[in-house]
Design an enzyme around this catalytic site. Structure first.
Site, PDB file in Angstrom:
ATOM      1  N   GLU A 137     -11.246 -10.522  13.921  1.00  0.00           N
ATOM      2  CA  GLU A 137     -10.451  -9.650  14.620  1.00  0.00           C
ATOM      3  C   GLU A 137     -10.831  -7.741  15.343  1.00  0.00           C
ATOM      4  OE1 GLU A 137      -6.842  -9.982  11.594  1.00  0.00           O
ATOM      5  OE2 GLU A 137      -8.036  -9.009  11.428  1.00  0.00           O
TER       6      GLU A 137
ATOM      7  N   SER B 169      -7.954  -1.084   0.785  1.00  0.00           N
ATOM      8  CA  SER B 169      -8.828  -1.740   2.407  1.00  0.00           C
ATOM      9  C   SER B 169      -9.448  -0.905   2.192  1.00  0.00           C
ATOM     10  CB  SER B 169      -8.451  -2.537   3.299  1.00  0.00           C
ATOM     11  OG  SER B 169      -9.282  -2.450   3.915  1.00  0.00           O
ATOM     12  N   HIS B 170      -9.345   0.067   3.739  1.00  0.00           N
ATOM     13  CA  HIS B 170     -10.336   0.707   4.535  1.00  0.00           C
ATOM     14  C   HIS B 170      -9.623   1.955   4.401  1.00  0.00           C
ATOM     15  CE1 HIS B 170      -7.804  -0.669   7.142  1.00  0.00           C
ATOM     16  NE2 HIS B 170      -7.847  -0.045   7.896  1.00  0.00           N
TER      17      HIS B 170
ATOM     18  N   ARG C  11       1.169  -0.937  -0.517  1.00  0.00           N
ATOM     19  CA  ARG C  11       0.330  -0.052  -0.025  1.00  0.00           C
ATOM     20  C   ARG C  11       1.370   1.316  -0.112  1.00  0.00           C
ATOM     21  NH1 ARG C  11      -5.058  -1.741   4.693  1.00  0.00           N
ATOM     22  NH2 ARG C  11      -5.644  -3.807   3.473  1.00  0.00           N
TER      23      ARG C  11
ATOM     24  N   ASP D 257     -14.490  -6.417   3.160  1.00  0.00           N
ATOM     25  CA  ASP D 257     -13.820  -7.607   4.663  1.00  0.00           C
ATOM     26  C   ASP D 257     -14.285  -7.330   5.299  1.00  0.00           C
ATOM     27  OD1 ASP D 257     -12.038  -6.162   4.590  1.00  0.00           O
ATOM     28  OD2 ASP D 257     -10.439  -7.259   3.734  1.00  0.00           O
ATOM     29  N   ARG D 258     -14.263  -5.894   5.985  1.00  0.00           N
ATOM     30  CA  ARG D 258     -15.217  -4.952   7.355  1.00  0.00           C
ATOM     31  C   ARG D 258     -16.375  -5.317   7.512  1.00  0.00           C
ATOM     32  NH1 ARG D 258      -9.913  -2.460   9.563  1.00  0.00           N
ATOM     33  NH2 ARG D 258      -8.505  -3.817   8.421  1.00  0.00           N
TER      34      ARG D 258
ATOM     35  N   SER E 241     -10.514  -5.256  14.893  1.00  0.00           N
ATOM     36  CA  SER E 241     -10.164  -4.366  13.229  1.00  0.00           C
ATOM     37  C   SER E 241     -11.867  -4.119  12.675  1.00  0.00           C
ATOM     38  CB  SER E 241      -9.157  -4.618  12.334  1.00  0.00           C
ATOM     39  OG  SER E 241      -8.051  -5.572  12.162  1.00  0.00           O
TER      40      SER E 241
ATOM     41  N   THR F 250      -2.229 -10.289  14.292  1.00  0.00           N
ATOM     42  CA  THR F 250      -2.672  -9.497  13.060  1.00  0.00           C
ATOM     43  C   THR F 250      -2.384  -9.968  12.361  1.00  0.00           C
ATOM     44  OG1 THR F 250      -3.256  -8.133  14.571  1.00  0.00           O
ATOM     45  CG2 THR F 250      -3.674  -7.259  12.274  1.00  0.00           C
TER      46      THR F 250
ATOM     47  N   ASP G 152     -13.170  -2.817   0.708  1.00  0.00           N
ATOM     48  CA  ASP G 152     -13.242  -4.002  -0.336  1.00  0.00           C
ATOM     49  C   ASP G 152     -13.934  -4.972   0.374  1.00  0.00           C
ATOM     50  OD1 ASP G 152     -11.343  -4.410   1.748  1.00  0.00           O
ATOM     51  OD2 ASP G 152     -10.497  -5.529   0.557  1.00  0.00           O
TER      52      ASP G 152
ATOM     53  N   LYS H 243     -11.483 -12.380   6.026  1.00  0.00           N
ATOM     54  CA  LYS H 243     -12.850 -11.740   6.998  1.00  0.00           C
ATOM     55  C   LYS H 243     -13.520 -11.128   5.542  1.00  0.00           C
ATOM     56  CE  LYS H 243      -9.851  -7.945   7.243  1.00  0.00           C
ATOM     57  NZ  LYS H 243      -8.836  -8.138   7.263  1.00  0.00           N
TER      58      LYS H 243
ATOM     59  N   ASP I 152     -16.114  -1.536   4.419  1.00  0.00           N
ATOM     60  CA  ASP I 152     -15.097  -1.037   4.215  1.00  0.00           C
ATOM     61  C   ASP I 152     -15.274  -1.284   2.447  1.00  0.00           C
ATOM     62  OD1 ASP I 152     -14.142  -3.271   4.103  1.00  0.00           O
ATOM     63  OD2 ASP I 152     -12.483  -3.027   4.298  1.00  0.00           O
TER      64      ASP I 152
END
Length: 681
Positions: free
Chosen positions: A436, A184-185, A97, A353-354, A438, A417, A351, A449, A349
């Site tokens: 997790e 991600s987020h 990233r 996954d959260r 998060s 993590t 992508d 996730k 989020d």
């Protein structure tokens, strides 16, 4: 509380139709047969649709180096593009990233992609099939073309790419892996973040054995194998062939929806959403789940169309921060805490996954969420009708899940993590449900996730609890489910303080100091045992206070905590024996309380310091207390712990008493560059 295979090749083809505005003499466009489907985990895929609008253009800096033609596989011209190593391409737990502008630099992305192919056994991709998808953020469309051409140049037989380059991380994992374009987020847009990661074998994030090789190859790369083919029109589903290489643009929703229908009882969930006395809200945060929300929640489950907010994926996430927490999903939070708010709310989020779960005026912590899903899975979710195989959580996540595993007699694992640590356990048949703190929750239906999975799991639990409720009867609410869980298992009060984009040097110095402190700490040490003068909150001799603070670390706070252990968490994988060290500094107390310090690598700039505070409360009469109030003694302790080194090294100030030291934010600022946390969860 705990202490301290498959091939990437997929079968079949997506059913689709294709029309492109670009044509080339060596390209063949093939309308897909409607009878030909891709089977993932045994489930045939169907078509669906969504639309994303784009309104900008830019140019990518081209390589100035000359290219040399190399061996051409069946009608495709491959060129060898000279390149040289670029610094800063070390892959973290969630891929690589950086800021968008970094990835737009000459050969930056191309180097990493080629280094990946140089790191894989040829049999894993030669003439095989790889999936390509992303969260719709800025630069994804351009990156898709680069990845497709390098894949063709390295002998990949076929690329399956989501329409407009969009496919959620869980959906890519369900398709047994490939490239995921996402940060991600993290925020998106020209000035913000972009990321790339590779999911391997059965869909899990690439293990360190692969990511270490990728990094090693980025340090020695000298050429990029690039196919000379036109850009592919990603806006329409369908198939195009360039010699022996095929690109198929696919609908990103249908296969994932099919999988969800096999996991959950959609009829049961639909009956809940059809009730006039139950209101549902989902915030897609202008991220990838906007493509999935309407087909799943509205079209399939019957939710009202106006229950979906921010449902169109945008390249900059609508100028928002697609992180589903109380700070960044504030629109949903305000709605859920309003006087006439919905009964159930959720967000996902960038992508997909959260997740964040909310009831009416009630927030479910991620640590509680995974524990409650695990406790109710067997009776509420058909996929788990035989019972979960085992449970696992990341080390910083609260011990709520541990207590469920103990009560149900299930195997339990505490891992670092990073979702990849769950994958080995799943593949070995040791793990079914994990999470997790998060905001990541999932199961062994895929190897990532899964935000929408978590929302469907919660809807299943609420639907199961209310399946016999007649109209007019009071429904079992989200808060009822949580409080009943606390009454059975006890409550783990939990909070996380995030200090984002801190200066890396200062953050690392703090963690190094804490590692040294933990190594010197001894079990049985008592914290908070000294009498405090109620008028000054000092023991009466400030010089002695400071000596005690630095030499003995007997912290002057309300409470009496006995140290069980202090360490820098290390994990040995029970499946392959690999070791992950330096995963976070823990101070664990005999009553189940914990303070944890950890640096996060999920940002693209600087370091994020995360501080986790947890305290167990078995007394039901005290479980309704606000978490920040319940954790106040431990929060006071963490401020002192994290400021000691700063006080000694960076200030010459003298303080009237220890309370002045503990409450003075300026010392924490010396470490992090922050006067207060960016986010408190």
């Amino acid at each position: 509380m705990a202490s301290c295979c498959n091939s990437l090749k997929l079968e079949g083809m997506f059913s689709s139709a294709f029309r492109s505005s670009k044509r080339s003499s060596n390209a063949i466009w093939i309308p897909s047969s409607s009878s030909c489907n891709l089977y993932i985990h045994g489930f045939p895929l169907k078509n669906n649709s969504f639309s994303v609008s784009h309104s900008r253009s830019f140019t990518i800096k081209a390589s100035s180096s000359s290219s040399t033609a190399i061996v051409e596989p069946e009608g495709i011209k491959i060129t060898s593009v000279p390149t040289k190593p670029i610094e800063g391409q070390k892959t973290g737990t969630s891929g690589l990233r950086k800021k968008v502008k970094v990835f737009m630099e000459e050969n930056y992305l191309s180097n990493w992609i080629q280094s990946l192919f140089n790191s894989l056994p040829p049999e894993d991709y030669k003439n095989g099939v790889l999936v390509l998808g992303g969260d719709g953020r800025y630069f994804n469309r351009e990156a898709s073309q680069i990845i497709i051409k390098i894949a063709a140049g390295n002998g990949v037989g076929k690329i399956l790419v989501g329409r407009d380059g969009i496919m959620s991380t869980p959906a890519v994992s369900a398709a047994n892996g490939g490239f995921i374009m996402s940060a991600s987020h993290n925020p998106g847009g020209p000035e913000y973040d972009w990321g790339i990661k590779f999911n391997y074998n059965s869909g899990q994030p690439a293990p360190e054995s692969i990511t270490d090789k990728i990094y090693g190859n980025t340090l020695s790369i000298s050429e990029i194998k690039m196919a000379e083919i036109p850009d592919v029109d990603l806006s329409r589903t369908g198939v195009t062939k360039y010699g022996s290489f095929t690109v198929e643009v696919v609908d990103p929703v249908s296969d994932y929806l099919e999988l969800m229908e096999s996991v959950f009882d959609f009829r049961l969930i639909k009956s809940l959403l059809a009730r006039s006395d139950f209101r549902f809200a989902f915030d897609a945060m202008h991220a990838v789940t906007g493509a999935y929300a309407k087909p799943i929640f509205v079209d399939k489950l019957g939710a009202s169309p106006d229950s979906i907010s921010n449902g169109v994926p945008l390249e900059d996430f609508g100028h928002g921060h697609p992180d589903p927490n109380l700070t960044y999903a504030k629109d949903l939070v305000n709605t859920m805490y309003s006087e006439n708010g919905p009964d159930f709310g959720a967000a996902s989020d960038g992508d997909g996954d959260r997740n964040m779960i909310l009831g009416k005026k009630f927030f479910v912590t991620p640590s509680d969420s995974v524990a409650i899903i695990a406790a109710n899975a067997q009776e509420a979710i058909p996929y788990f009708q035989g019972g979960p195989k085992g449970l696992a959580r990341s080390m910083p996540t609260s011990g709520a899940l541990d207590r469920v595993a103990e009560k149900l007699g299930l195997k339990f694992f505490e891992v670092p993590t990073g979702w990849k640590f769950f994958g080995n356990l799943m593949d070995a048949g040791k793990l079914s449900i994990c999470g997790e703190e998060s905001f990541g929750t999932g199961s062994d239906h895929i190897r990532e996730k899964d935000g929408i999975w978590a929302v469907l799991a919660w809807l299943s639990i609420i639907a199961h609890r209310n399946k016999d409720k007649k109209p007019g009867e009071k429904l079992v609410s989200v808060s009822d489910v949580v409080k009943q869980h606390w009454a059975t298992y006890g409550r783990n009060f939990f909070s996380r303080y995030d200090y984002e984009e801190c200066a890396s040097e200062g953050a690392n110095k703090m963690i190094d100091y804490l590692r040294g402190l933990a190594s010197k700490s001894k079990a049985g040490e008592k914290y908070g045992k000294f009498p405090i003068n109620p008028s000054t909150r000092c023991i009466g001799n400030c010089h002695l206070c400071i000596l005690l603070l630095f030499d003995c670390l007997k912290f002057l706070i309300v409470g009496n905590y006995v140290l069980q252990c202090a360490d820098d968490f290390s994990y040995t994988d029970p499946v392959d024996g690999s070791v992950a060290s330096k995963q976070g500094v823990r101070f664990v107390f005999t009553d189940g309380s914990r303070i944890i310090f950890r640096l996060s690598g999920t940002g693209s700039a600087g370091a994020t310091v995360r501080v986790y505070i947890e305290q167990f409360e078995p007394d039901a009469s005290k479980q309704d207390m606000d978490a920040q109030v319940a954790l106040k003694p431990l929060i006071g302790m963490l401020v002192i712990i994290s400021t000691i080194y700063s006080f000694r090294q960076f200030t010459n100030k003298s303080y009237g008493c220890i309370s002045d030291l503990a409450l003075s934010v300026s010392k924490l600022k010396d470490f992090t560059g922050r006067e207060k946390p960016t986010v408190i969860t």
